[in-house]
Design a protein around this motif. Structure first.
Motif, PDB file in Angstrom:
ATOM      1  N   PRO A  45      61.889   9.517 -59.430  1.00 40.76           N
ATOM      2  CA  PRO A  45      60.558   9.153 -59.935  1.00 40.76           C
ATOM      3  C   PRO A  45      60.566   7.897 -60.800  1.00 40.76           C
ATOM      4  CG  PRO A  45      60.898  11.508 -60.153  1.00 40.76           C
ATOM      5  CD  PRO A  45      62.219  10.920 -59.760  1.00 40.76           C
ATOM      6  N   ALA A 100      60.121  14.921 -64.209  1.00 37.20           N
ATOM      7  CA  ALA A 100      59.953  14.181 -62.957  1.00 37.20           C
ATOM      8  C   ALA A 100      58.541  14.349 -62.408  1.00 37.20           C
ATOM      9  CB  ALA A 100      60.987  14.663 -61.935  1.00 37.20           C
ATOM     10  N   THR A 113      55.750  11.319 -62.011  1.00 40.89           N
ATOM     11  CA  THR A 113      55.151  11.093 -60.697  1.00 40.89           C
ATOM     12  C   THR A 113      53.631  11.134 -60.785  1.00 40.89           C
ATOM     13  OG1 THR A 113      57.078  12.085 -59.604  1.00 40.89           O
ATOM     14  CG2 THR A 113      55.056  11.909 -58.311  1.00 40.89           C
TER      15      THR A 113
END
Length: 226
Positions: A43, A98, A102
């Motif tokens: 990410p 993550a 994102t």
């Protein structure tokens, strides 16, 4: 000067992940890798890739496209080798960062494409988020190594961390001369963490196999028969 540093940083970053990809994906060795760091790596590449697209920085675009593919491969190898990391409890512990990054990346991209937000403004917000998360993402690996000095590190490539230290140094310099202070700060933290990790991984001496030790021991002589 910025162009030269950008080229060096790009070349180092493109090469940095492939020793680990070879070790983890080709040979299935993942011992010692931090799950949290592995989850955050891809990410982060995606975030910096989008930043590069928004500000038209080819060095960031090329680097994060290639390295992102490698980091994704290492994460997949780690999850395949460690079924315990795929449980709901493990994912809640290692993957939220993550997922959050994102979501921020998707939000900034959508703001530009759908709401007409200026690309430079969205890039500033995303770069700030990526810099903070990137600095935090560099910490789990050295901390895991320092907490447990006896763990198996056979799945970690020292070459990868040599290249990582050089890459972070180059990106720190590039960020400084290209007036991208957040990138420079994030890379500086990454450099410090890479040097700690490299020191631990390179300084660890593999234990000699028990069989080999037994083979080197002198055998007692049998008493001569009377």
């Amino acid at each position: 000067m910025p162009a030269a540093l950008g080229l060096v940083a790009t070349l180092l970053s493109i090469s940095v992940i492939w020793p680990q990809v070879w070790l983890s994906c080709r040979h299935g060795r993942t011992a010692g890798l931090s799950p949290s760091a592995a989850w955050l790596a891809a990410p982060l590449n995606l975030s910096w890739l989008v930043v590069g697209l928004l500000i038209a920085d080819p060095a960031q675009v090329v680097t994060n496209t290639v390295v992102g593919a490698g980091n994704t491969a290492v994460l997949a190898a780690l999850l395949l080798a460690r079924p315990d990391l795929r449980t709901r409890r493990a994912l809640l512990r290692t993957a939220p960062g993550a997922a959050g990054l994102t979501a921020v990346t998707a939000g900034c991209t959508g703001a530009v494409l759908l709401l007409g937000v200026a690309p430079s403004g969205a890039a500033d917000v995303l770069a700030a988020a990526a810099a903070v998360v990137g600095a935090a993402a560099a910490l789990p690996q050295p901390l895991a190594l320092l907490r447990d000095r006896s763990q198996d590190l056979s799945g970690m490539s020292p070459v990868r961390w040599w290249l990582g230290a050089g890459s972070c140094a180059a990106w720190a310099g590039y960020g400084a001369v290209a007036d991208q202070s957040l990138m420079a700060l994030s890379a500086a933290v990454g450099l410090a963490c890479a040097l700690v990790t490299l020191t631990v991984v390179s300084g660890r001496r593999p234990l000699a196999p028990v069989v080999a030790l037994a083979a080197r021991r002198p055998r007692p002589r049998l008493a001569a028969a009377a």
